[in-house]
Write a protein that holds these residues in place. Structure first.
Motif, PDB file in Angstrom:
ATOM      1  N   PRO A  21       0.853  -1.189   0.000  1.00  0.00           N
ATOM      2  CA  PRO A  21       0.000   0.000   0.000  1.00  0.00           C
ATOM      3  C   PRO A  21       0.889   1.238   0.000  1.00  0.00           C
ATOM      4  O   PRO A  21       1.405   1.627   1.030  1.00  0.00           O
ATOM      5  CB  PRO A  21      -0.776  -0.142   1.313  1.00  0.00           C
ATOM      6  N   ASN A  71      -3.734   1.057   4.725  1.00  0.00           N
ATOM      7  CA  ASN A  71      -2.444   1.334   5.368  1.00  0.00           C
ATOM      8  C   ASN A  71      -2.336   2.761   5.886  1.00  0.00           C
ATOM      9  O   ASN A  71      -2.779   3.705   5.243  1.00  0.00           O
ATOM     10  CB  ASN A  71      -1.335   1.090   4.327  1.00  0.00           C
ATOM     11  N   HIS A 133       2.929   1.528   9.280  1.00  0.00           N
ATOM     12  CA  HIS A 133       4.354   1.746   9.033  1.00  0.00           C
ATOM     13  C   HIS A 133       4.789   2.758  10.077  1.00  0.00           C
ATOM     14  O   HIS A 133       4.052   3.701  10.359  1.00  0.00           O
ATOM     15  CB  HIS A 133       4.491   2.352   7.635  1.00  0.00           C
ATOM     16  N   GLN A 176      10.958  -6.025   6.688  1.00  0.00           N
ATOM     17  CA  GLN A 176      11.305  -5.102   5.595  1.00  0.00           C
ATOM     18  C   GLN A 176      12.828  -4.995   5.496  1.00  0.00           C
ATOM     19  O   GLN A 176      13.483  -4.345   6.311  1.00  0.00           O
ATOM     20  CB  GLN A 176      10.691  -3.707   5.843  1.00  0.00           C
ATOM     21  N   ALA A 180      14.399  -2.457   0.326  1.00  0.00           N
ATOM     22  CA  ALA A 180      13.044  -2.003   0.001  1.00  0.00           C
ATOM     23  C   ALA A 180      12.985  -0.571  -0.527  1.00  0.00           C
ATOM     24  O   ALA A 180      13.695   0.315  -0.045  1.00  0.00           O
ATOM     25  CB  ALA A 180      12.155  -2.113   1.238  1.00  0.00           C
ATOM     26  N   GLY A 181      12.093  -0.352  -1.487  1.00  0.00           N
ATOM     27  CA  GLY A 181      11.788   1.004  -1.928  1.00  0.00           C
ATOM     28  C   GLY A 181      10.877   1.683  -0.917  1.00  0.00           C
ATOM     29  O   GLY A 181      10.202   1.027  -0.131  1.00  0.00           O
ATOM     30  N   GLY A 218      13.150  -5.843  -2.313  1.00  0.00           N
ATOM     31  CA  GLY A 218      13.901  -6.467  -3.405  1.00  0.00           C
ATOM     32  C   GLY A 218      13.222  -7.673  -4.025  1.00  0.00           C
ATOM     33  O   GLY A 218      13.835  -8.394  -4.815  1.00  0.00           O
ATOM     34  N   GLN A 237       5.516  -9.088   0.091  1.00  0.00           N
ATOM     35  CA  GLN A 237       4.900  -7.792  -0.246  1.00  0.00           C
ATOM     36  C   GLN A 237       5.827  -7.068  -1.209  1.00  0.00           C
ATOM     37  O   GLN A 237       6.993  -6.832  -0.885  1.00  0.00           O
ATOM     38  CB  GLN A 237       4.656  -6.957   1.012  1.00  0.00           C
ATOM     39  N   GLY A 239       6.508  -3.682  -3.611  1.00  0.00           N
ATOM     40  CA  GLY A 239       6.146  -2.292  -3.857  1.00  0.00           C
ATOM     41  C   GLY A 239       6.609  -1.838  -5.223  1.00  0.00           C
ATOM     42  O   GLY A 239       5.806  -1.590  -6.129  1.00  0.00           O
ATOM     43  N   THR A 240       7.935  -1.765  -5.390  1.00  0.00           N
ATOM     44  CA  THR A 240       8.503  -1.237  -6.633  1.00  0.00           C
ATOM     45  C   THR A 240       7.925  -1.931  -7.863  1.00  0.00           C
ATOM     46  O   THR A 240       7.617  -1.273  -8.863  1.00  0.00           O
ATOM     47  CB  THR A 240      10.040  -1.388  -6.600  1.00  0.00           C
ATOM     48  N   TYR A 318      10.793   7.182  -5.791  1.00  0.00           N
ATOM     49  CA  TYR A 318      10.817   6.007  -4.908  1.00  0.00           C
ATOM     50  C   TYR A 318      11.171   4.765  -5.718  1.00  0.00           C
ATOM     51  O   TYR A 318      10.586   4.529  -6.781  1.00  0.00           O
ATOM     52  CB  TYR A 318       9.446   5.788  -4.277  1.00  0.00           C
TER      53      TYR A 318
END
Ligand SMILES: Cc1cc2nc3c(=O)[nH]c(=O)nc-3n(C[C@H](O)[C@H](O)[C@H](O)COP(=O)(O)O)c2cc1C
Length: 350
Positions: A21, A71, A133, A176, A180-181, A218, A237, A239-240, A318
């Motif tokens: 999210p 989130n 977060h 995390q 991570a981005g 990653g 999870q 993101g990028t 990001y």
């Protein structure tokens, strides 16, 4: 079967693949496409008016009968910002002047938003998961959500943070990794240089807690998903990888930059938002590097207008360290592609 476990059963997922999210980069269309393909869609809600929270959840529900993760970033901002960030604001002014943006605005304090209005909407609309977060919300809010049947998920960047989250009532913890981005989820102020990579962090968190662990950082393809599941994750999870989906709210220049990134193109810095986060390094970061940022999210409010001209050198790009391996696909197709690749990875070792 790698794809089924207690967490996927509880959330009714076909694949243990969560779309991160990512604040305003996420849209109901993105989250719904992921959930409709058997993964778990996520929507960022931080800083939104409560009406928008309702609209986003209802928008998702119209498009998908699947599970949803909402989130919140939870932050502390000092009440008085009158004396902070003078040098930073002066540097920003030179960038504002270049674009004719006028004077850099006065910073205003702002509180993290999981206030009673938001909670009321979540208790009414009952998302299957609420994730956080920078730590957990207050126990009464957390318990109210749990009593309504919403599972609680929160990011950890160290084993100690994961253990604290389990103790304080999280149902699921995200490991995390430093790859991570986006923002580091740390809430114990562990120095970024001491936060572990996912290959080290994930098995140690799995060993230390008895709740399900989601791996983040990653992870971009079937091989990295398979590796995370082998290291004990109940889900992953990403993101990028989802930033490149057409349903994501991402500027074209940002998409282009992601497609051209390489393994050493990103860095963690707090000068864009006021909290450490991973971005593609660009002129904006280099220009602001020597000044102390204002607290999050005041710094972000001051750097955001610089992106409006569309120049990627002045955007918050990001990105995680594995951006190079991401592919541009619609979100549903991406989930099915990731699942098929993961299947193939496991078959290779069978
Ligand atoms: C653009 C962007 C925005 C993000 N915003 C959030 C957020 O609002 N809340 C959150 O819990 N995580 C956020 N994250 C972090 C992700 O949850 C996750 O930890 C990260 O994307 C995993 O690494 P990856 O980008 O290499 O897949 C964000 C990540 C990105 C790339």
């Amino acid at each position: 079967m790698w794809s089924q476990n207690a967490l996927t059963k509880r959330l009714n997922l076909e694949w243990p693949i969560l779309q991160a999210p990512m604040g305003d980069k996420t849209t109901p269309a993105l989250a719904a496409a992921v959930s409709n393909a058997g993964g778990l869609g996520g929507l960022g809600m931080s800083g939104l008016h409560p009406d928008n929270v309702r609209r986003r959840i209802e928008g998702f529900r119209q498009l998908s009968g699947g599970s949803l993760n909402v989130n919140y970033l939870l932050w502390e901002t000092p009440d008085d910002l009158s004396d902070v960030g003078g040098a930073m604001r002066a540097t920003l002014q030179t960038l504002y002047d270049k674009d004719g943006l006028g004077p850099v605005p006065e910073p205003t304090p702002s509180r993290s938003r999981m206030d009673p209005d938001h909670l009321e909407i979540l208790l009414d609309l009952k998302p299957e998961l609420a994730s956080f977060h920078f730590g957990l919300p207050a126990p009464d809010a957390l318990n109210a959500l749990k009593n309504a049947g919403t599972m609680i998920l929160c990011s950890a960047t160290t084993v100690a943070e994961a253990v604290a989250l389990e103790r304080d009532g999280a149902d699921v913890v995200i490991a995390q990794g430093i790859e991570a981005g986006g923002h580091r989820g740390t809430f114990t102020n562990v120095d970024v240089s001491m936060q572990p990579g996912l290959f080290s962090l994930l098995p140690q968190i799995v060993h230390a807690v008895s709740i399900p662990v989601v791996a983040a950082g990653g992870i971009v393809n079937g091989q990295t998903i398979a590796a995370a599941m082998m290291l004990g994750a109940s889900a992953v999870q990403l993101g990028t990888a989802f930033l490149r989906c057409e349903e994501a709210n991402v500027a074209e220049a940002h998409r282009q930059a992601l497609s051209e990134a390489n393994d050493s193109a990103t860095m963690v810095t707090d000068v864009i938002s006021g909290k450490p986060a991973r971005f593609l390094r660009n002129t904006l970061i280099d220009t602001l590097a020597d000044d102390d940022p204002l607290p999050f999210p005041s710094q972000l409010r001051l750097t955001t207008p610089l992106a409006e001209a569309g120049d990627p050198q002045y955007m918050a790009l990001y990105a995680g360290q594995s951006a190079k391996l991401t592919v541009a696909k619609p979100a549903g197709e991406l989930v099915r592609h990731l699942a098929a690749e993961t299947d193939a990875s496991f078959r290779r070792f069978a």
